[in-house]
Design an enzyme around this catalytic site. Sequence first.
Site, short mmCIF file in Angstrom:
data_model
loop_
_atom_site.label_atom_id
_atom_site.label_comp_id
_atom_site.label_asym_id
_atom_site.label_seq_id
_atom_site.Cartn_x
_atom_site.Cartn_y
_atom_site.Cartn_z
N ILE A 147 0.87 -1.17 0.00
CA ILE A 147 0.00 0.00 0.00
C ILE A 147 0.91 1.22 0.00
O ILE A 147 2.05 1.16 0.45
CB ILE A 147 -0.97 0.02 1.21
CG1 ILE A 147 -0.23 -0.14 2.54
CG2 ILE A 147 -2.03 -1.05 1.06
CD1 ILE A 147 -1.17 -0.11 3.74
N ASP A 148 0.41 2.33 -0.53
CA ASP A 148 1.23 3.52 -0.69
C ASP A 148 1.79 4.02 0.64
O ASP A 148 1.21 3.79 1.71
CB ASP A 148 0.41 4.65 -1.32
CG ASP A 148 0.01 4.38 -2.75
OD1 ASP A 148 0.62 3.47 -3.37
OD2 ASP A 148 -0.90 5.05 -3.25
N LYS A 149 2.89 4.73 0.55
CA LYS A 149 3.53 5.30 1.74
C LYS A 149 2.53 6.06 2.61
O LYS A 149 2.48 5.88 3.82
CB LYS A 149 4.66 6.25 1.31
CG LYS A 149 5.26 7.07 2.44
CD LYS A 149 6.27 8.07 1.93
CE LYS A 149 6.78 8.96 3.05
NZ LYS A 149 7.74 9.99 2.56
#
EC number: 5.4.99.-
Length: 341
Positions: A147-149
Amino acid sequence: MADGPSEERVNMELTVEAGDAGERLDAWLAKSAGTFSRNRYKDLIKQGQVTVGGRTIVEPKYRVNEGETVRLSEPEPEDATPQPEDIPLSVVYEDDDLIVIDKPAGLVVHPGAGNWTGTLVNALLFHCGDSLSGIGGVRRPGIVHRIDKDTSGLLVVAKSDVAHQGLSAQFADHGRTSALERAYSALVWGAPPGLKGTVDAPLARSTNNRLKIAVVRPESHGARHAVTHWQLKKRYGSRDGDSLASLIECRLETGRTHQIRVHMAHIGHPLVGDADYGAHFRTKVNRLPEGLREQVAGFGRQALHAGLLAFEHPVTGEVMRFESPLPPDLAELVESYETLS
């Protein structure tokens, strides 16, 4: 030990044109150079790697002036072999084969350009020792999905090779024939029409900015099938009756990079706080009451949380289901929007 990929290093010199005068330095670099994300340029500025007119500028919000010469020198690449780091983890579940983490916003999943340390992988190497699956390679041990930062929420990591193979197969199948489920809570601008819907739009790397993803035609080079199902949970209105924002649940039928963020922007309802895909909605902040306006302006990330993760245990066959409540920053933002209802 190997260095980070040398092709990511950049040394450049640019001149500010008349039409760009007054822009923030980090935003101008992201637009004019296009090599890295705005956040990466912000970090480089703070590290003293950018000069303007011969002066080192350490404030990303510095406003550029016409004719100024901007020089950027990337620091030497760091060792690409991740090392164990004592970074706190929120462990939801763990056994000999896998571990489920509730990832906070701001934590990068695995090392890469600009993030060679301080990642989830570094934390897992410290927590799990040598027990992580090696199938993902040196820089991605045990990683089967990401999942994105700046997205928070649930993530499963393989500790054994058999678990890695089994989990990877489920994620590749996108839950069509297995128990895999992924659901996200998203706070978006405006209100999608109806109570639920599906966005079926192929995605590929943007031709204008390789760090971004764009909706493309199915026949376009690099196009990948992408489907997101959304369901309305709550609308938040304003005094004049318009819906300024909505809380929706998104379920993934596919798992592409930035999929929810791009798909919601594609239908005209980008995520609140998404600087990459919702920048054109910044003026809507001005329609919010003063306190909420300041809260949204300072939120600092896309309002997205991976709150549900279910899968079949790759060794025991048991269906595992995990839920995570909204983290404090997003819960507080949603609570503030409740005052508009």
